[in-house]
Design a protein around this motif. Structure first.
Motif, PDB file in Angstrom:
ATOM      1  N   ALA A 227      -0.338 -12.646   0.506  1.00  0.00           N
ATOM      2  CA  ALA A 227      -1.494 -11.757   0.439  1.00  0.00           C
ATOM      3  C   ALA A 227      -1.024 -10.329   0.214  1.00  0.00           C
ATOM      4  CB  ALA A 227      -2.328 -11.837   1.714  1.00  0.00           C
ATOM      5  N   SER A 228      -1.692  -9.640  -0.686  1.00  0.00           N
ATOM      6  CA  SER A 228      -1.375  -8.242  -0.958  1.00  0.00           C
ATOM      7  C   SER A 228      -2.656  -7.523  -1.349  1.00  0.00           C
ATOM      8  CB  SER A 228      -0.327  -8.136  -2.067  1.00  0.00           C
ATOM      9  OG  SER A 228      -0.837  -8.678  -3.280  1.00  0.00           O
ATOM     10  N   GLY A 229      -2.547  -6.229  -1.535  1.00  0.00           N
ATOM     11  CA  GLY A 229      -3.709  -5.438  -1.921  1.00  0.00           C
ATOM     12  C   GLY A 229      -3.461  -3.986  -1.598  1.00  0.00           C
ATOM     13  N   PRO A 230      -4.396  -3.111  -1.943  1.00  0.00           N
ATOM     14  CA  PRO A 230      -4.225  -1.697  -1.607  1.00  0.00           C
ATOM     15  C   PRO A 230      -4.145  -1.508  -0.095  1.00  0.00           C
ATOM     16  CG  PRO A 230      -6.036  -2.038  -3.157  1.00  0.00           C
ATOM     17  CD  PRO A 230      -5.651  -3.386  -2.647  1.00  0.00           C
ATOM     18  N   GLY A 231      -3.310  -0.590   0.333  1.00  0.00           N
ATOM     19  CA  GLY A 231      -3.210  -0.301   1.761  1.00  0.00           C
ATOM     20  C   GLY A 231      -2.557  -1.424   2.529  1.00  0.00           C
ATOM     21  N   GLN A 232      -2.944  -1.512   3.796  1.00  0.00           N
ATOM     22  CA  GLN A 232      -2.285  -2.443   4.707  1.00  0.00           C
ATOM     23  C   GLN A 232      -3.054  -3.745   4.873  1.00  0.00           C
ATOM     24  OE1 GLN A 232      -1.553  -0.371   8.432  1.00  0.00           O
ATOM     25  NE2 GLN A 232       0.360   0.477   7.646  1.00  0.00           N
ATOM     26  N   GLN A 233      -2.317  -4.852   4.840  1.00  0.00           N
ATOM     27  CA  GLN A 233      -2.771  -6.151   5.320  1.00  0.00           C
ATOM     28  C   GLN A 233      -1.851  -6.468   6.501  1.00  0.00           C
ATOM     29  OE1 GLN A 233      -2.188  -5.816   1.706  1.00  0.00           O
ATOM     30  NE2 GLN A 233      -4.296  -5.071   1.838  1.00  0.00           N
ATOM     31  N   ARG A 234      -2.437  -6.688   7.689  1.00  0.00           N
ATOM     32  CA  ARG A 234      -1.613  -6.756   8.903  1.00  0.00           C
ATOM     33  C   ARG A 234      -2.181  -7.756   9.908  1.00  0.00           C
ATOM     34  NH1 ARG A 234       0.036  -1.042  11.431  1.00  0.00           N
ATOM     35  NH2 ARG A 234       1.146  -2.499  12.766  1.00  0.00           N
ATOM     36  N   PHE A 235      -1.420  -7.924  10.996  1.00  0.00           N
ATOM     37  CA  PHE A 235      -1.808  -8.699  12.177  1.00  0.00           C
ATOM     38  C   PHE A 235      -2.179 -10.144  11.826  1.00  0.00           C
ATOM     39  CE2 PHE A 235      -3.380  -4.247  12.890  1.00  0.00           C
ATOM     40  CZ  PHE A 235      -2.280  -3.838  13.624  1.00  0.00           C
ATOM     41  N   PRO A 236      -1.284 -10.880  11.148  1.00  0.00           N
ATOM     42  CA  PRO A 236      -1.628 -12.250  10.774  1.00  0.00           C
ATOM     43  C   PRO A 236      -1.539 -13.211  11.952  1.00  0.00           C
ATOM     44  CG  PRO A 236       0.644 -11.791  10.171  1.00  0.00           C
ATOM     45  CD  PRO A 236       0.062 -10.500  10.693  1.00  0.00           C
ATOM     46  N   ASP A 237      -2.235 -14.332  11.816  1.00  0.00           N
ATOM     47  CA  ASP A 237      -2.053 -15.482  12.689  1.00  0.00           C
ATOM     48  C   ASP A 237      -2.014 -16.712  11.800  1.00  0.00           C
ATOM     49  OD1 ASP A 237      -1.587 -16.862  15.013  1.00  0.00           O
ATOM     50  OD2 ASP A 237      -3.655 -16.800  15.723  1.00  0.00           O
ATOM     51  N   PHE A 248      -7.096  -3.873   5.413  1.00  0.00           N
ATOM     52  CA  PHE A 248      -7.539  -2.485   5.546  1.00  0.00           C
ATOM     53  C   PHE A 248      -7.728  -1.817   4.190  1.00  0.00           C
ATOM     54  CE2 PHE A 248      -5.571  -3.624   9.511  1.00  0.00           C
ATOM     55  CZ  PHE A 248      -6.399  -3.051  10.464  1.00  0.00           C
ATOM     56  N   SER A 249      -7.879  -2.604   3.122  1.00  0.00           N
ATOM     57  CA  SER A 249      -7.994  -2.007   1.789  1.00  0.00           C
ATOM     58  C   SER A 249      -9.261  -1.172   1.637  1.00  0.00           C
ATOM     59  CB  SER A 249      -7.943  -3.102   0.722  1.00  0.00           C
ATOM     60  OG  SER A 249      -8.993  -4.035   0.888  1.00  0.00           O
ATOM     61  N   GLU A 250     -10.317  -1.470   2.420  1.00  0.00           N
ATOM     62  CA  GLU A 250     -11.554  -0.686   2.329  1.00  0.00           C
ATOM     63  C   GLU A 250     -11.520   0.565   3.200  1.00  0.00           C
ATOM     64  OE1 GLU A 250     -15.085  -2.329   4.204  1.00  0.00           O
ATOM     65  OE2 GLU A 250     -13.838  -3.718   5.361  1.00  0.00           O
ATOM     66  N   ASP A 251     -10.503   0.707   4.004  1.00  0.00           N
ATOM     67  CA  ASP A 251     -10.413   1.848   4.920  1.00  0.00           C
ATOM     68  C   ASP A 251     -10.124   3.130   4.139  1.00  0.00           C
ATOM     69  OD1 ASP A 251      -9.967   2.552   7.968  1.00  0.00           O
ATOM     70  OD2 ASP A 251      -8.420   3.606   6.833  1.00  0.00           O
ATOM     71  N   PRO A 252     -10.690   4.254   4.551  1.00  0.00           N
ATOM     72  CA  PRO A 252     -10.462   5.505   3.808  1.00  0.00           C
ATOM     73  C   PRO A 252      -8.991   5.870   3.650  1.00  0.00           C
ATOM     74  CG  PRO A 252     -12.317   5.775   5.298  1.00  0.00           C
ATOM     75  CD  PRO A 252     -11.719   4.424   5.599  1.00  0.00           C
ATOM     76  N   ASP A 253      -8.173   5.609   4.683  1.00  0.00           N
ATOM     77  CA  ASP A 253      -6.746   5.906   4.523  1.00  0.00           C
ATOM     78  C   ASP A 253      -5.912   4.632   4.367  1.00  0.00           C
ATOM     79  OD1 ASP A 253      -6.642   4.908   7.104  1.00  0.00           O
ATOM     80  OD2 ASP A 253      -6.229   6.836   8.050  1.00  0.00           O
ATOM     81  N   GLY A 254      -6.560   3.477   4.333  1.00  0.00           N
ATOM     82  CA  GLY A 254      -5.876   2.237   3.999  1.00  0.00           C
ATOM     83  C   GLY A 254      -4.964   1.682   5.062  1.00  0.00           C
ATOM     84  N   ARG A 255      -5.138   2.116   6.317  1.00  0.00           N
ATOM     85  CA  ARG A 255      -4.208   1.632   7.335  1.00  0.00           C
ATOM     86  C   ARG A 255      -4.890   1.558   8.696  1.00  0.00           C
ATOM     87  NH1 ARG A 255      -2.257   7.118   6.386  1.00  0.00           N
ATOM     88  NH2 ARG A 255      -2.530   8.407   8.264  1.00  0.00           N
ATOM     89  N   PHE A 256      -4.241   0.852   9.600  1.00  0.00           N
ATOM     90  CA  PHE A 256      -4.701   0.759  10.976  1.00  0.00           C
ATOM     91  C   PHE A 256      -4.146   1.943  11.756  1.00  0.00           C
ATOM     92  CE2 PHE A 256      -4.078  -0.590  15.396  1.00  0.00           C
ATOM     93  CZ  PHE A 256      -5.360  -1.000  15.708  1.00  0.00           C
ATOM     94  N   ASP A 259      -8.365   6.317  14.135  1.00  0.00           N
ATOM     95  CA  ASP A 259      -9.234   7.034  13.221  1.00  0.00           C
ATOM     96  C   ASP A 259     -10.642   6.469  13.368  1.00  0.00           C
ATOM     97  OD1 ASP A 259     -10.664   8.038  11.037  1.00  0.00           O
ATOM     98  OD2 ASP A 259      -8.927   7.982   9.717  1.00  0.00           O
ATOM     99  N   ALA A 260     -11.599   7.301  13.695  1.00  0.00           N
ATOM    100  CA  ALA A 260     -12.959   6.833  13.927  1.00  0.00           C
ATOM    101  C   ALA A 260     -13.637   6.310  12.671  1.00  0.00           C
ATOM    102  CB  ALA A 260     -13.795   7.973  14.522  1.00  0.00           C
ATOM    103  N   ARG A 261     -13.043   6.540  11.507  1.00  0.00           N
ATOM    104  CA  ARG A 261     -13.630   6.038  10.260  1.00  0.00           C
ATOM    105  C   ARG A 261     -13.068   4.673   9.874  1.00  0.00           C
ATOM    106  NH1 ARG A 261     -11.941  10.331   6.076  1.00  0.00           N
ATOM    107  NH2 ARG A 261      -9.977   9.917   7.149  1.00  0.00           N
ATOM    108  N   ASP A 262     -12.232   4.068  10.691  1.00  0.00           N
ATOM    109  CA  ASP A 262     -11.543   2.838  10.328  1.00  0.00           C
ATOM    110  C   ASP A 262     -12.497   1.742   9.878  1.00  0.00           C
ATOM    111  OD1 ASP A 262      -8.952   3.608  10.673  1.00  0.00           O
ATOM    112  OD2 ASP A 262      -8.823   2.972  12.758  1.00  0.00           O
ATOM    113  N   LEU A 263     -12.118   1.023   8.829  1.00  0.00           N
ATOM    114  CA  LEU A 263     -12.853  -0.119   8.323  1.00  0.00           C
ATOM    115  C   LEU A 263     -11.856  -1.228   7.980  1.00  0.00           C
ATOM    116  CD1 LEU A 263     -15.307   1.682   5.850  1.00  0.00           C
ATOM    117  CD2 LEU A 263     -15.894   0.691   8.075  1.00  0.00           C
ATOM    118  N   ALA A 264     -12.247  -2.475   8.223  1.00  0.00           N
ATOM    119  CA  ALA A 264     -11.388  -3.608   7.885  1.00  0.00           C
ATOM    120  C   ALA A 264     -12.214  -4.880   7.918  1.00  0.00           C
ATOM    121  CB  ALA A 264     -10.211  -3.715   8.862  1.00  0.00           C
TER     122      ALA A 264
END
Length: 413
Positions: A227-237, A248-256, A259-264
């Motif tokens: 899996a890949s994409g813009p920004g971070q892909q993390r915390f797999p199981d 976290f590709s939809e997040d404004p800064d692309g990472r965990f 940040d109160a704006r975080d999206l994932a």
């Protein structure tokens, strides 16, 4: 930070001084036995560089013996066998935001893997494997490697470590120990099923930089990007059938981060078909957990984003094959202070530590099918509680009385 990154998995035997041996620049075969593989190995990004793998000789309580390779039967122990095991309360690399969210111990069947309490003046302790049926122990990693985030399934143990100043994922498989390599700068956040390891790979030395999800199966030369994409892909199981991770590709800064704006969103990868499905919901979802059969659980922050994030969140669960819109609220959880540790999702139970701003901490559990409300697990009143880890029959949680050592408590499931 130097990458241990690209290349084949390698192995070496320790020299008498305890440092890795072997001839530099000589590629070794994969350290792990080869089963029937689901898919082809990838050599993308390989440079042929070696990461030295330290084969650690086992030690038992009487100073002899070797590392066991066959897991004991789950019927060979009961929950009380875990009572009193002293574990580390120290989180190595605590400067990484929100890290870690995994306990420093894990259980499967009658095997317990844990980071022992460090010696005076040390930051980390040894990583040890204990047979709860016999009480015998083996050394998996010395404290100098800063072992952390252990995970266990069957005879496979994985953990994060520091190797030549770089974060790496180490694995014990079939009695051998080695570093999992791949086309990344450094790696961490490993999880394991009985036949594969999933991990996060950082593509650069920047801890806040781009990350992808990688899968390693024994016999492969290196981990394969799934899996890949813009920004971070993390915390797999991982389970026998799926891999899940936070995207976290939809997040404004692309990472965990804090940040109160975080999206994932949670994304699911079908290991057989390799189909990838995004389980999109409003807000932020992260830390998927696949231990409850064909269900998927995860943490959610919808409209309210506390800082730090892991002080308050919702635990949701749903059928992995169904739309995310039907995922149900299992619990709203408060962890008013560190350490922040994930719930345990295993079999028919969800378990988590509740740590309110006012009042005592408690260990709570609820059926994974949500057929009953959550209930407090008795016998832990007045204790500081760290997060749970669970096998099919035993849950372990670390507990500490005021001024006391951090010790495990075993609880029948």
């Amino acid at each position: 930070m130097n990458g241990s990154g690209s290349g084949a998995v390698s192995r070496s035997r320790p020299n008498e001084d305890g440092h890795p041996g072997g001839e530099a620049g000589r590629t070794a075969p994969p350290i792990f036995p080869r089963p029937r593989l689901r898919g082809p190995s990838s050599r993308r990004g390989s440079s042929g560089r070696l990461a030295l793998a330290l084969l650690v000789a086992g030690c038992s309580p009487d100073g002899g013996g070797g590392t066991p390779t066959t897991p004991p039967s789950p019927a060979a122990c009961d929950a009380s066998a875990a009572d009193g095991v002293v574990v580390s309360a120290s989180y190595v690399r605590a400067d990484v935001p929100q890290a870690p969210v995994a306990p420093l111990y894990a259980i499967d069947g009658c095997w317990l893997v844990y980071v022992a309490a460090p010696e005076a003046g040390a930051v980390s302790g040894d990583l040890r494997l204990r047979d709860l049926g016999t009480g015998e122990e083996s050394l998996l990693a010395p404290a100098a490697e800063e072992p952390r985030r252990p995970a266990l399934a069957g005879d496979v143990v994985v953990w994060e470590a520091t190797e030549r100043g770089t974060r790496v994922v180490r694995a014990r498989w079939g009695g051998e120990i080695g570093t999992i390599l791949g086309p990344f700068d450094h790696a961490g956040e490993p999880r394991v099923a009985g036949d594969a390891v999933v991990l996060t790979g950082w593509l650069t030395a920047d801890e806040a930089g781009d990350t992808d999800i990688f899968l390693y199966e024994p016999g492969q030369a290196e981990a394969v990007r799934i899996a890949s994409g813009p920004g971070q892909q993390r915390f797999p199981d991982i389970s026998a059938t799926h891999v899940a991770f936070a995207d976290f590709s939809e997040d404004p800064d692309g990472r965990f981060d804090e940040d109160a704006r975080d999206l994932a969103d949670i994304v699911v990868h079908d290991r057989r078909t390799r189909r990838v499905t995004s389980r999109s919901r409003e807000g932020k979802q992260a830390f998927p957990m696949l231990g409850a059969g064909e269900k998927i659980a995860y943490l959610e922050w919808a409209l309210f984003h506390p800082e730090p994030k892991l002080e308050q969140f919702d635990l949701r669960i749903g059928d992995i094959a169904a739309p995310a819109s039907g995922d149900a609220l299992a619990a709203s959880i408060e962890q008013a202070s560190a350490p922040y540790v994930l719930p345990a999702v295993r079999g028919e139970l969800l378990e988590w530590v509740e740590r309110p701003v006012e009042g005592e901490a408690s260990l709570r559990r609820r059926p994974a099918d949500l057929s009953a409300p959550s209930a407090e697990v008795p016998g832990l009143a007045g204790l500081e509680l760290f997060g749970p880890s669970a096998s099919a029959t035993i849950t372990v949680v670390a507990a500490r009385s005021p001024g006391g050592a951090l010790e495990l408590r075993g609880i029948e499931r």
